[in-house]
Scaffold this motif. Structure first.
Motif, PDB file in Angstrom:
ATOM      1  N   PHE A   8     -20.737  -4.419   3.538  1.00 60.51           N
ATOM      2  CA  PHE A   8     -21.439  -4.275   4.804  1.00 60.51           C
ATOM      3  C   PHE A   8     -20.513  -3.931   5.961  1.00 60.51           C
ATOM      4  CE2 PHE A   8     -24.582  -6.722   2.326  1.00 60.51           C
ATOM      5  CZ  PHE A   8     -25.580  -5.767   2.355  1.00 60.51           C
ATOM      6  N   ARG A   9     -19.231  -4.248   5.849  1.00 60.44           N
ATOM      7  CA  ARG A   9     -18.275  -3.805   6.867  1.00 60.44           C
ATOM      8  C   ARG A   9     -18.209  -2.274   6.860  1.00 60.44           C
ATOM      9  NH1 ARG A   9     -13.941  -5.639   4.824  1.00 60.44           N
ATOM     10  NH2 ARG A   9     -14.326  -7.775   5.419  1.00 60.44           N
ATOM     11  N   ARG A  10     -18.154  -1.684   5.651  1.00 60.06           N
ATOM     12  CA  ARG A  10     -18.142  -0.214   5.550  1.00 60.06           C
ATOM     13  C   ARG A  10     -19.457   0.371   6.062  1.00 60.06           C
ATOM     14  NH1 ARG A  10     -15.578  -1.833   0.929  1.00 60.06           N
ATOM     15  NH2 ARG A  10     -17.428  -1.620  -0.374  1.00 60.06           N
ATOM     16  N   ARG A  11     -20.572  -0.237   5.732  1.00 56.48           N
ATOM     17  CA  ARG A  11     -21.874   0.247   6.201  1.00 56.48           C
ATOM     18  C   ARG A  11     -21.953   0.193   7.717  1.00 56.48           C
ATOM     19  NH1 ARG A  11     -27.079  -1.847   3.247  1.00 56.48           N
ATOM     20  NH2 ARG A  11     -26.136  -0.490   1.698  1.00 56.48           N
ATOM     21  N   LEU A  12     -21.409  -0.855   8.309  1.00 55.27           N
ATOM     22  CA  LEU A  12     -21.415  -1.005   9.757  1.00 55.27           C
ATOM     23  C   LEU A  12     -20.627   0.126  10.413  1.00 55.27           C
ATOM     24  CD1 LEU A  12     -22.178  -2.714  12.231  1.00 55.27           C
ATOM     25  CD2 LEU A  12     -20.125  -4.072  11.815  1.00 55.27           C
ATOM     26  N   ARG A  13     -19.440   0.419   9.882  1.00 56.77           N
ATOM     27  CA  ARG A  13     -18.632   1.507  10.452  1.00 56.77           C
ATOM     28  C   ARG A  13     -19.342   2.852  10.351  1.00 56.77           C
ATOM     29  NH1 ARG A  13     -13.771   0.576   7.117  1.00 56.77           N
ATOM     30  NH2 ARG A  13     -13.801  -1.647   7.258  1.00 56.77           N
ATOM     31  N   ARG A  14     -19.904   3.161   9.194  1.00 55.80           N
ATOM     32  CA  ARG A  14     -20.625   4.429   9.007  1.00 55.80           C
ATOM     33  C   ARG A  14     -21.829   4.519   9.931  1.00 55.80           C
ATOM     34  NH1 ARG A  14     -20.247   3.509   3.448  1.00 55.80           N
ATOM     35  NH2 ARG A  14     -22.448   2.968   3.447  1.00 55.80           N
ATOM     36  N   SER A  15     -22.568   3.449  10.043  1.00 58.44           N
ATOM     37  CA  SER A  15     -23.778   3.477  10.865  1.00 58.44           C
ATOM     38  C   SER A  15     -23.443   3.665  12.333  1.00 58.44           C
ATOM     39  CB  SER A  15     -24.598   2.209  10.666  1.00 58.44           C
ATOM     40  OG  SER A  15     -23.904   1.086  11.146  1.00 58.44           O
ATOM     41  N   GLU A  16     -22.368   3.047  12.784  1.00 58.26           N
ATOM     42  CA  GLU A  16     -21.971   3.204  14.186  1.00 58.26           C
ATOM     43  C   GLU A  16     -21.607   4.655  14.482  1.00 58.26           C
ATOM     44  OE1 GLU A  16     -18.910   0.236  14.433  1.00 58.26           O
ATOM     45  OE2 GLU A  16     -20.324  -1.286  15.145  1.00 58.26           O
ATOM     46  N   ARG A  17     -20.936   5.319  13.543  1.00 58.49           N
ATOM     47  CA  ARG A  17     -20.590   6.735  13.737  1.00 58.49           C
ATOM     48  C   ARG A  17     -21.840   7.614  13.801  1.00 58.49           C
ATOM     49  NH1 ARG A  17     -16.291   5.723   9.853  1.00 58.49           N
ATOM     50  NH2 ARG A  17     -17.625   6.595   8.260  1.00 58.49           N
ATOM     51  N   ARG A  18     -22.879   7.219  13.101  1.00 58.68           N
ATOM     52  CA  ARG A  18     -24.115   8.012  13.061  1.00 58.68           C
ATOM     53  C   ARG A  18     -25.101   7.616  14.151  1.00 58.68           C
ATOM     54  NH1 ARG A  18     -24.786   7.714   6.545  1.00 58.68           N
ATOM     55  NH2 ARG A  18     -23.112   9.190   6.090  1.00 58.68           N
ATOM     56  N   GLY A  19     -24.768   6.613  14.926  1.00 49.80           N
ATOM     57  CA  GLY A  19     -25.643   6.197  16.016  1.00 49.80           C
ATOM     58  C   GLY A  19     -26.727   5.214  15.626  1.00 49.80           C
ATOM     59  N   HIS A  20     -26.692   4.702  14.402  1.00 54.81           N
ATOM     60  CA  HIS A  20     -27.662   3.690  13.996  1.00 54.81           C
ATOM     61  C   HIS A  20     -27.169   2.321  14.425  1.00 54.81           C
ATOM     62  CE1 HIS A  20     -28.718   6.817  10.852  1.00 54.81           C
ATOM     63  NE2 HIS A  20     -29.794   6.691  11.594  1.00 54.81           N
ATOM     64  N   VAL A  21     -28.092   1.449  14.678  1.00 51.32           N
ATOM     65  CA  VAL A  21     -27.754   0.095  15.094  1.00 51.32           C
ATOM     66  C   VAL A  21     -28.303  -0.866  14.052  1.00 51.32           C
ATOM     67  CG1 VAL A  21     -28.106  -1.673  16.855  1.00 51.32           C
ATOM     68  CG2 VAL A  21     -27.858   0.722  17.526  1.00 51.32           C
ATOM     69  N   PHE A  22     -27.435  -1.709  13.541  1.00 49.38           N
ATOM     70  CA  PHE A  22     -27.854  -2.763  12.624  1.00 49.38           C
ATOM     71  C   PHE A  22     -27.835  -4.064  13.401  1.00 49.38           C
ATOM     72  CE2 PHE A  22     -26.879   0.376   9.465  1.00 49.38           C
ATOM     73  CZ  PHE A  22     -27.678   0.059   8.375  1.00 49.38           C
ATOM     74  N   GLU A  23     -28.991  -4.520  13.802  1.00 43.53           N
ATOM     75  CA  GLU A  23     -29.115  -5.760  14.557  1.00 43.53           C
ATOM     76  C   GLU A  23     -28.697  -6.933  13.662  1.00 43.53           C
ATOM     77  OE1 GLU A  23     -32.653  -8.010  17.045  1.00 43.53           O
ATOM     78  OE2 GLU A  23     -33.163  -6.448  15.616  1.00 43.53           O
ATOM     79  N   GLY A  24     -27.656  -7.641  14.063  1.00 42.37           N
ATOM     80  CA  GLY A  24     -27.201  -8.808  13.326  1.00 42.37           C
ATOM     81  C   GLY A  24     -26.208  -8.514  12.213  1.00 42.37           C
ATOM     82  N   LEU A  25     -25.884  -7.233  11.973  1.00 37.29           N
ATOM     83  CA  LEU A  25     -24.982  -6.926  10.859  1.00 37.29           C
ATOM     84  C   LEU A  25     -23.551  -7.367  11.150  1.00 37.29           C
ATOM     85  CD1 LEU A  25     -24.612  -5.864   8.043  1.00 37.29           C
ATOM     86  CD2 LEU A  25     -24.364  -3.567   8.984  1.00 37.29           C
ATOM     87  N   ALA A  26     -23.043  -7.128  12.341  1.00 35.19           N
ATOM     88  CA  ALA A  26     -21.672  -7.547  12.659  1.00 35.19           C
ATOM     89  C   ALA A  26     -21.539  -9.064  12.512  1.00 35.19           C
ATOM     90  CB  ALA A  26     -21.287  -7.097  14.062  1.00 35.19           C
TER      91      ALA A  26
END
Length: 123
Positions: A46-64
């Motif tokens: 999920f750390r990798r998913r968080l980095r990828r999503s931030e680059r694409r402009g998606h927000v994962f509420e509560g993921l960090a």
């Protein structure tokens, strides 16, 4: 596990927990899957998913916050599941302790509210 059991287990572990609890109260469906995974394995994925999503402009509420919880939990075994809101908005991923008696973490993907620009977009 019943809906009421799960509602009672969801506290304020992450910013997504309150909305996840509200989705259950409103009648959303949920499932908790069989199988256990070490928390630190979730942290890496999920750390990798968080980095990828931030680059694409998606927000994962509560993921960090969930990644932080996974890192602190180390090799503790977790059970995963999801909550699907009645309005079919994006699902919540939930993570419970190995006995499924406590929610450990929760996150939800939210689409960006503003259009994203790319290097290929005309000006």
């Amino acid at each position: 596990m019943t809906r009421d059991d799960l509602i009672g287990m969801i506290g304020e572990q992450t910013p997504a927990c309150g909305p996840a609890r509200d989705a259950l109260i409103a009648g959303g469906d949920f499932v908790v899957w069989e199988g256990l995974t070490p928390a630190d394995q979730h942290a890496g994925v999920f750390r990798r998913r968080l980095r990828r999503s931030e680059r694409r402009g998606h927000v994962f509420e509560g993921l960090a916050a969930s990644v932080d919880i996974f890192q602190q939990a180390g090799d503790e075994l977790l059970r995963a599941g999801c909550i699907e809101p009645v309005d079919k908005s994006p699902v919540f991923m939930i993570f419970l302790d190995s006995t499924a008696t406590a929610v450990v973490a929760c996150y939800r993907m939210r689409r960006p509210t503003t259009p994203q620009t790319t290097a290929d977009a005309p000006e």
